[in-house]
Design a protein around this motif. Structure first.
Motif, PDB file in Angstrom:
ATOM      1  N   PHE A 145       0.858  -1.185   0.000  1.00 38.00           N
ATOM      2  CA  PHE A 145       0.000   0.000   0.000  1.00 38.00           C
ATOM      3  C   PHE A 145       0.894   1.234   0.000  1.00 38.00           C
ATOM      4  CE2 PHE A 145      -2.223  -3.339   2.329  1.00 38.00           C
ATOM      5  CZ  PHE A 145      -3.427  -3.405   1.640  1.00 38.00           C
ATOM      6  N   ASN A 146       0.403   2.320  -0.598  1.00 36.61           N
ATOM      7  CA  ASN A 146       1.143   3.575  -0.627  1.00 36.61           C
ATOM      8  C   ASN A 146       0.315   4.681  -0.006  1.00 36.61           C
ATOM      9  OD1 ASN A 146       2.117   2.071  -3.360  1.00 36.61           O
ATOM     10  ND2 ASN A 146       3.764   3.173  -2.352  1.00 36.61           N
ATOM     11  N   LEU A 147       0.978   5.534   0.761  1.00 33.44           N
ATOM     12  CA  LEU A 147       0.311   6.684   1.364  1.00 33.44           C
ATOM     13  C   LEU A 147      -0.086   7.691   0.296  1.00 33.44           C
ATOM     14  CD1 LEU A 147      -0.467   8.148   4.038  1.00 33.44           C
ATOM     15  CD2 LEU A 147       1.804   9.191   3.959  1.00 33.44           C
ATOM     16  N   ILE A 148       0.842   8.022  -0.573  1.00 28.85           N
ATOM     17  CA  ILE A 148       0.588   8.912  -1.706  1.00 28.85           C
ATOM     18  C   ILE A 148       0.650   8.047  -2.956  1.00 28.85           C
ATOM     19  CG2 ILE A 148       1.330  10.990  -2.937  1.00 28.85           C
ATOM     20  CD1 ILE A 148       0.450  11.506  -0.054  1.00 28.85           C
ATOM     21  N   THR A 149      -0.510   7.752  -3.515  1.00 27.67           N
ATOM     22  CA  THR A 149      -0.592   6.783  -4.608  1.00 27.67           C
ATOM     23  C   THR A 149       0.023   7.289  -5.913  1.00 27.67           C
ATOM     24  OG1 THR A 149      -2.818   7.563  -5.103  1.00 27.67           O
ATOM     25  CG2 THR A 149      -2.613   5.638  -3.659  1.00 27.67           C
ATOM     26  N   GLU A 150       0.148   8.596  -6.075  1.00 28.64           N
ATOM     27  CA  GLU A 150       0.751   9.124  -7.298  1.00 28.64           C
ATOM     28  C   GLU A 150       2.254   8.854  -7.356  1.00 28.64           C
ATOM     29  OE1 GLU A 150      -2.474  12.199  -6.222  1.00 28.64           O
ATOM     30  OE2 GLU A 150      -1.167  10.821  -5.187  1.00 28.64           O
ATOM     31  N   TYR A 151       2.850   8.637  -6.211  1.00 31.39           N
ATOM     32  CA  TYR A 151       4.299   8.406  -6.121  1.00 31.39           C
ATOM     33  C   TYR A 151       4.550   7.016  -5.519  1.00 31.39           C
ATOM     34  CZ  TYR A 151       4.935  13.338  -7.157  1.00 31.39           C
ATOM     35  OH  TYR A 151       4.916  14.561  -7.766  1.00 31.39           O
ATOM     36  N   LYS A 152       4.251   5.992  -6.281  1.00 34.31           N
ATOM     37  CA  LYS A 152       4.385   4.620  -5.781  1.00 34.31           C
ATOM     38  C   LYS A 152       5.835   4.175  -5.632  1.00 34.31           C
ATOM     39  CE  LYS A 152      -0.044   3.034  -7.316  1.00 34.31           C
ATOM     40  NZ  LYS A 152      -0.842   1.992  -7.902  1.00 34.31           N
ATOM     41  N   LYS A 153       6.745   4.773  -6.341  1.00 33.05           N
ATOM     42  CA  LYS A 153       8.153   4.387  -6.277  1.00 33.05           C
ATOM     43  C   LYS A 153       8.893   5.089  -5.129  1.00 33.05           C
ATOM     44  CE  LYS A 153       8.312   2.328 -10.490  1.00 33.05           C
ATOM     45  NZ  LYS A 153       8.499   0.946 -10.619  1.00 33.05           N
ATOM     46  N   VAL A 154       8.290   6.115  -4.541  1.00 28.19           N
ATOM     47  CA  VAL A 154       8.933   6.862  -3.456  1.00 28.19           C
ATOM     48  C   VAL A 154       8.811   6.066  -2.167  1.00 28.19           C
ATOM     49  CG1 VAL A 154       8.829   8.971  -2.086  1.00 28.19           C
ATOM     50  CG2 VAL A 154       8.486   9.083  -4.536  1.00 28.19           C
ATOM     51  N   ASP A 155       9.917   5.967  -1.434  1.00 29.22           N
ATOM     52  CA  ASP A 155       9.922   5.215  -0.185  1.00 29.22           C
ATOM     53  C   ASP A 155       9.542   6.075   1.018  1.00 29.22           C
ATOM     54  OD1 ASP A 155      10.841   2.756  -1.374  1.00 29.22           O
ATOM     55  OD2 ASP A 155      12.786   3.735  -1.611  1.00 29.22           O
ATOM     56  N   PHE A 156       9.992   7.328   1.049  1.00 28.79           N
ATOM     57  CA  PHE A 156       9.733   8.219   2.181  1.00 28.79           C
ATOM     58  C   PHE A 156       9.480   9.629   1.684  1.00 28.79           C
ATOM     59  CE2 PHE A 156      12.530   4.888   3.740  1.00 28.79           C
ATOM     60  CZ  PHE A 156      11.892   4.487   4.895  1.00 28.79           C
ATOM     61  N   PHE A 157       8.758  10.390   2.501  1.00 35.67           N
ATOM     62  CA  PHE A 157       8.576  11.814   2.270  1.00 35.67           C
ATOM     63  C   PHE A 157       9.082  12.574   3.485  1.00 35.67           C
ATOM     64  CE2 PHE A 157       5.285  10.319  -0.696  1.00 35.67           C
ATOM     65  CZ  PHE A 157       5.615  11.078  -1.806  1.00 35.67           C
ATOM     66  N   LEU A 158       9.776  13.677   3.231  1.00 37.31           N
ATOM     67  CA  LEU A 158      10.194  14.587   4.290  1.00 37.31           C
ATOM     68  C   LEU A 158       9.349  15.841   4.146  1.00 37.31           C
ATOM     69  CD1 LEU A 158      12.214  15.068   6.616  1.00 37.31           C
ATOM     70  CD2 LEU A 158      13.708  16.174   4.952  1.00 37.31           C
ATOM     71  N   LYS A 159       8.502  16.068   5.114  1.00 42.49           N
ATOM     72  CA  LYS A 159       7.602  17.223   5.103  1.00 42.49           C
ATOM     73  C   LYS A 159       8.173  18.275   6.040  1.00 42.49           C
ATOM     74  CE  LYS A 159       2.903  18.615   6.291  1.00 42.49           C
ATOM     75  NZ  LYS A 159       1.665  18.193   6.926  1.00 42.49           N
ATOM     76  N   ILE A 160       8.384  19.480   5.503  1.00 42.24           N
ATOM     77  CA  ILE A 160       8.958  20.575   6.272  1.00 42.24           C
ATOM     78  C   ILE A 160       7.914  21.689   6.337  1.00 42.24           C
ATOM     79  CG2 ILE A 160      10.880  22.174   6.491  1.00 42.24           C
ATOM     80  CD1 ILE A 160      12.381  20.310   4.466  1.00 42.24           C
ATOM     81  N   SER A 161       7.324  21.855   7.509  1.00 41.25           N
ATOM     82  CA  SER A 161       6.326  22.903   7.716  1.00 41.25           C
ATOM     83  C   SER A 161       7.017  24.061   8.421  1.00 41.25           C
ATOM     84  CB  SER A 161       5.167  22.400   8.568  1.00 41.25           C
ATOM     85  OG  SER A 161       4.575  21.279   7.976  1.00 41.25           O
ATOM     86  N   ASP A 162       7.293  25.110   7.673  1.00 44.39           N
ATOM     87  CA  ASP A 162       7.937  26.274   8.272  1.00 44.39           C
ATOM     88  C   ASP A 162       7.049  27.495   8.113  1.00 44.39           C
ATOM     89  OD1 ASP A 162       8.372  26.118   5.565  1.00 44.39           O
ATOM     90  OD2 ASP A 162      10.320  27.104   5.631  1.00 44.39           O
ATOM     91  N   GLU A 163       6.768  28.127   9.228  1.00 40.31           N
ATOM     92  CA  GLU A 163       5.848  29.257   9.232  1.00 40.31           C
ATOM     93  C   GLU A 163       6.464  30.495   8.607  1.00 40.31           C
ATOM     94  OE1 GLU A 163       4.376  29.901  13.171  1.00 40.31           O
ATOM     95  OE2 GLU A 163       3.815  27.809  13.412  1.00 40.31           O
ATOM     96  N   ILE A 164       7.730  30.722   8.862  1.00 47.45           N
ATOM     97  CA  ILE A 164       8.354  31.948   8.350  1.00 47.45           C
ATOM     98  C   ILE A 164       9.286  31.675   7.167  1.00 47.45           C
ATOM     99  CG2 ILE A 164       8.158  33.286  10.458  1.00 47.45           C
ATOM    100  CD1 ILE A 164      10.921  32.441  11.241  1.00 47.45           C
ATOM    101  N   GLU A 165       9.245  30.476   6.630  1.00 47.65           N
ATOM    102  CA  GLU A 165       9.980  30.062   5.433  1.00 47.65           C
ATOM    103  C   GLU A 165      11.463  30.397   5.517  1.00 47.65           C
ATOM    104  OE1 GLU A 165       8.135  31.026   1.751  1.00 47.65           O
ATOM    105  OE2 GLU A 165       6.140  30.603   2.504  1.00 47.65           O
ATOM    106  N   ASN A 166      12.107  29.880   6.556  1.00 49.37           N
ATOM    107  CA  ASN A 166      13.537  30.111   6.712  1.00 49.37           C
ATOM    108  C   ASN A 166      14.367  28.872   6.393  1.00 49.37           C
ATOM    109  OD1 ASN A 166      12.726  28.673   8.915  1.00 49.37           O
ATOM    110  ND2 ASN A 166      13.728  29.952  10.434  1.00 49.37           N
ATOM    111  N   VAL A 167      13.746  27.831   5.863  1.00 47.36           N
ATOM    112  CA  VAL A 167      14.462  26.608   5.494  1.00 47.36           C
ATOM    113  C   VAL A 167      14.800  26.679   4.011  1.00 47.36           C
ATOM    114  CG1 VAL A 167      14.318  24.101   5.292  1.00 47.36           C
ATOM    115  CG2 VAL A 167      13.335  25.252   7.271  1.00 47.36           C
ATOM    116  N   ASN A 168      16.078  26.531   3.701  1.00 42.23           N
ATOM    117  CA  ASN A 168      16.543  26.538   2.324  1.00 42.23           C
ATOM    118  C   ASN A 168      16.380  25.132   1.751  1.00 42.23           C
ATOM    119  OD1 ASN A 168      17.843  26.791  -0.109  1.00 42.23           O
ATOM    120  ND2 ASN A 168      19.686  27.722   0.741  1.00 42.23           N
TER     121      ASN A 168
END
Length: 159
Positions: free
Chosen positions: A103-126
């Motif tokens: 099973f895949n969490l995001i079905t559009e990306y079946k070949k992807v093993d992991f996702f890194l989600k970066i929630s930044d409020e002030i967008e200071n992550v490059n």
């Protein structure tokens, strides 16, 4: 009388960056390597993300960097479960066979093993710097940025 219609999608406007990671590592090992190379403190959450009445569950690691107002999440995109295969009665071998369902969490990306989600409020992550550091890890096959607005099942990333 005027009729007003509200769209529910208008209320959810969470700005986050999403990075797809291809790697055959176990989730805890990948979290360790990301912690080491990106100076993060990802920890496994007590409960996994469950979908479809516990049919599939996905591991999640999280670190809330309160000093920089950034929430980091490492989410597994693949869940493999054993299930009984369908077999007719009266077969030569009476033992039921097990099959491995994926099973895949995001079905559009079946070949992807992991996702890194970066929630930044002030967008200071490059994002480019993060991607270059991830790609420098030898155990990672590849990584790239994904536009969250292009994903149909982006509701699965709300937790």
């Amino acid at each position: 009388m005027a009729l007003h219609k509200l769209q529910v999608d208008d209320f959810y406007d969470d700005a986050y960056k999403l990075i797809a990671i291809h790697s055959r590592l176990e989730d805890y090992r990948l979290a360790y390597l990301l912690n080491k190379h990106l100076d993060l403190k990802l920890e496994r959450k007590d409960t996994d993300i469950d979908f479809k009445y516990l049919e599939s569950s996905y591991s999640i690691f999280e670190w809330n960097n309160k000093t920089e107002y950034v929430l980091w999440n490492l989410i597994s995109n693949v869940c493999k479960r054993e299930a009984d295969s369908l077999s007719s009665t009266g077969t030569l071998f009476d033992r039921p066979e097990k099959i491995l369902k994926t099973f895949n969490l995001i079905t559009e990306y079946k070949k992807v093993d992991f996702f890194l989600k970066i929630s930044d409020e002030i967008e200071n992550v490059n994002e480019k710097l993060v991607l270059s550091k991830i790609q420098a890890i030898p155990q990672i096959i590849t990584s790239y940025a994904v536009d969250p607005l292009q994903i149909k099942s982006k509701d699965h990333l709300i937790f």
